[in-house]
Design a protein around this motif. Sequence first.
Motif, PDB file in Angstrom:
ATOM      1  N   UNK A   1       0.851  -1.194   0.000  1.00  0.00           N
ATOM      2  CA  UNK A   1       0.000   0.000   0.000  1.00  0.00           C
ATOM      3  C   UNK A   1       0.886   1.243   0.000  1.00  0.00           C
ATOM      4  N   UNK A   2       0.691   2.123  -0.965  1.00  0.00           N
ATOM      5  CA  UNK A   2       1.550   3.295  -1.097  1.00  0.00           C
ATOM      6  C   UNK A   2       1.282   4.300   0.022  1.00  0.00           C
ATOM      7  N   UNK A   3       2.289   5.119   0.295  1.00  0.00           N
ATOM      8  CA  UNK A   3       2.138   6.143   1.326  1.00  0.00           C
ATOM      9  C   UNK A   3       1.057   7.155   0.952  1.00  0.00           C
ATOM     10  N   UNK A   4       0.985   7.482  -0.325  1.00  0.00           N
ATOM     11  CA  UNK A   4      -0.001   8.472  -0.765  1.00  0.00           C
ATOM     12  C   UNK A   4      -1.425   7.970  -0.548  1.00  0.00           C
ATOM     13  N   UNK A   6      -2.315   5.623   1.554  1.00  0.00           N
ATOM     14  CA  UNK A   6      -2.498   5.501   3.004  1.00  0.00           C
ATOM     15  C   UNK A   6      -2.867   6.844   3.622  1.00  0.00           C
ATOM     16  N   UNK A   7      -2.169   7.889   3.210  1.00  0.00           N
ATOM     17  CA  UNK A   7      -2.472   9.229   3.729  1.00  0.00           C
ATOM     18  C   UNK A   7      -3.890   9.657   3.360  1.00  0.00           C
ATOM     19  N   UNK A   8      -4.318   9.296   2.158  1.00  0.00           N
ATOM     20  CA  UNK A   8      -5.666   9.644   1.718  1.00  0.00           C
ATOM     21  C   UNK A   8      -6.720   8.963   2.590  1.00  0.00           C
ATOM     22  N   UNK A   9      -6.549   7.674   2.831  1.00  0.00           N
ATOM     23  CA  UNK A   9      -7.503   6.933   3.663  1.00  0.00           C
ATOM     24  C   UNK A   9      -7.499   7.478   5.091  1.00  0.00           C
ATOM     25  N   UNK A  10      -6.310   7.772   5.610  1.00  0.00           N
ATOM     26  CA  UNK A  10      -6.213   8.324   6.966  1.00  0.00           C
ATOM     27  C   UNK A  10      -6.915   9.675   7.049  1.00  0.00           C
ATOM     28  N   UNK A  11      -6.725  10.499   6.032  1.00  0.00           N
ATOM     29  CA  UNK A  11      -7.393  11.795   6.009  1.00  0.00           C
ATOM     30  C   UNK A  11      -8.905  11.659   5.976  1.00  0.00           C
ATOM     31  N   UNK A  12      -9.394  10.690   5.207  1.00  0.00           N
ATOM     32  CA  UNK A  12     -10.840  10.457   5.130  1.00  0.00           C
ATOM     33  C   UNK A  12     -11.379   9.998   6.484  1.00  0.00           C
ATOM     34  N   UNK A 128      -4.472  11.505  14.871  1.00  0.00           N
ATOM     35  CA  UNK A 128      -3.313  11.683  13.997  1.00  0.00           C
ATOM     36  C   UNK A 128      -2.072  11.028  14.589  1.00  0.00           C
ATOM     37  N   UNK A 129      -1.846  11.213  15.897  1.00  0.00           N
ATOM     38  CA  UNK A 129      -0.647  10.638  16.512  1.00  0.00           C
ATOM     39  C   UNK A 129      -0.754   9.122  16.643  1.00  0.00           C
ATOM     40  N   UNK A 130      -1.957   8.600  16.831  1.00  0.00           N
ATOM     41  CA  UNK A 130      -2.129   7.146  16.827  1.00  0.00           C
ATOM     42  C   UNK A 130      -1.718   6.589  15.468  1.00  0.00           C
ATOM     43  N   UNK A 131      -2.186   7.235  14.422  1.00  0.00           N
ATOM     44  CA  UNK A 131      -1.821   6.822  13.060  1.00  0.00           C
ATOM     45  C   UNK A 131      -0.318   6.969  12.826  1.00  0.00           C
ATOM     46  N   UNK A 132       0.232   8.080  13.237  1.00  0.00           N
ATOM     47  CA  UNK A 132       1.648   8.377  13.010  1.00  0.00           C
ATOM     48  C   UNK A 132       2.551   7.364  13.708  1.00  0.00           C
ATOM     49  N   UNK A 133       2.273   7.089  14.969  1.00  0.00           N
ATOM     50  CA  UNK A 133       3.137   6.184  15.734  1.00  0.00           C
ATOM     51  C   UNK A 133       2.983   4.743  15.240  1.00  0.00           C
ATOM     52  N   UNK A 134       1.742   4.325  14.993  1.00  0.00           N
ATOM     53  CA  UNK A 134       1.520   2.963  14.493  1.00  0.00           C
ATOM     54  C   UNK A 134       2.203   2.770  13.141  1.00  0.00           C
ATOM     55  N   UNK A 135       2.193   3.798  12.330  1.00  0.00           N
ATOM     56  CA  UNK A 135       2.835   3.705  11.014  1.00  0.00           C
ATOM     57  C   UNK A 135       4.349   3.556  11.154  1.00  0.00           C
ATOM     58  N   UNK A 143      -1.294   0.939  10.718  1.00  0.00           N
ATOM     59  CA  UNK A 143      -1.636   2.308  11.114  1.00  0.00           C
ATOM     60  C   UNK A 143      -3.082   2.633  10.756  1.00  0.00           C
ATOM     61  N   UNK A 144      -3.508   2.211   9.579  1.00  0.00           N
ATOM     62  CA  UNK A 144      -4.897   2.456   9.174  1.00  0.00           C
ATOM     63  C   UNK A 144      -5.874   1.670  10.044  1.00  0.00           C
ATOM     64  N   UNK A 145      -5.508   0.449  10.405  1.00  0.00           N
ATOM     65  CA  UNK A 145      -6.378  -0.340  11.282  1.00  0.00           C
ATOM     66  C   UNK A 145      -6.515   0.335  12.642  1.00  0.00           C
ATOM     67  N   UNK A 146      -5.399   0.801  13.191  1.00  0.00           N
ATOM     68  CA  UNK A 146      -5.439   1.480  14.488  1.00  0.00           C
ATOM     69  C   UNK A 146      -6.300   2.739  14.418  1.00  0.00           C
ATOM     70  N   UNK A 147      -6.127   3.509  13.355  1.00  0.00           N
ATOM     71  CA  UNK A 147      -6.909   4.731  13.200  1.00  0.00           C
ATOM     72  C   UNK A 147      -8.384   4.418  12.982  1.00  0.00           C
ATOM     73  N   UNK A 148      -8.671   3.359  12.252  1.00  0.00           N
ATOM     74  CA  UNK A 148     -10.063   2.958  12.020  1.00  0.00           C
ATOM     75  C   UNK A 148     -10.744   2.603  13.342  1.00  0.00           C
TER      76      UNK A 148
END
Length: 358
Positions: A1-4, A6-12, A128-135, A143-148
């Motif tokens: 999964x690309x960073x771009x 991943x960032x899009x899904x996290x932003x959503x 955001x920090x949960x996503x950042x640290x998990x990533x 990271x996406x699972x944790x943020x979800x």
Amino acid sequence: MSDRFTNLIAGILLFFLFLIAVFSILNDTFITDEPPHIAAGYSYLTQKDMRLNPEHPPFLKDIAAFPLLFLDLNFPLQHPAWLQEDNPFWWHQFDLGGEFLYRSGNNPDQILILTRLPMILILILLGFYIFKWARELFGNKTALLALFLFSFSPTFLAHGRLVTTDVGAAAGVFIATYYFIKALKTPSKKNIILAGISFGLAELCKFSVILLIPFFAILALIWWLIKLGTWKSALKILILVFIIGYLLIWPVYQYHVWNYPPERQARDTEFLLGSTPFPFLRETLIWASTKPVLRPFAEYFLGLALVFQRATGGNTTYFLGEVSAAGWKNYFPTVYLIKEPLTFHILTLIALLYAAFL
């Protein structure tokens, strides 16, 4: 999964979290703790006087009340709950909160929305920090699972929009821990300063966050024991982080006692700590309340002492058919199991089994 991607899904996910939280506050009303917190925060910013609600640090109340500075509000400076000519009884903050919101010509619905929006932003910051640290630790998918899981957690959705200290303190603890471990890994000047600042801000969120001190000490000890660094380096970082944090606390509290008369601060301290099991501490704080350089720390440690005093006296609670002020050993495990979704418990069990056997 690309960073771009991943960032899009996290932003959503964060955007949906923001929308859910914002729409949930429309046509809502205040909970019990919000009026005193809001009135206290507004009084701190406008009066530079911390006579209200000293049992909680001011930072989150300040953030919540900040948007109110752009409104033309009436604050009941002549109300008995503000003047407190008798003694600073704990219910004064509730009386003044009701007076400020409902009987001073202000718009309570407007105040509710404006004060809760900063709390929602803190909720987003935590996500955001949960996503950042998990990533950083486990990669994009984890990271996406944790943020979800965070974004749709009923606990955070319910509490993250309120003008209370719980989610703000959780954010403070999480972010401070992130930067402290980062400082242990890479002990640069920048990382140590960031760890110290985040530690200080966390301490300004809730007094129970004082537990970060032994927690960080244990982390530093573990860091040394597993040979990831020398004990001198770990100890140096630990001490510097604590020093920076408490150096930050001083100017914040200095602002909040700027117009708080020293004689009133001393009187309030004496009254509020009337039942403390540590009379020497009470006398020390009364003495420090009249000393210009020490007054900020006197007010900070007053709040901390109030927490310990209240914990010592107990809180009368109803739980599973019983009423007690002594508490129950199974209270928090039971509440945790009940309040968190079943799916979360199943995933936790799977994760533990995976870590143990795979």
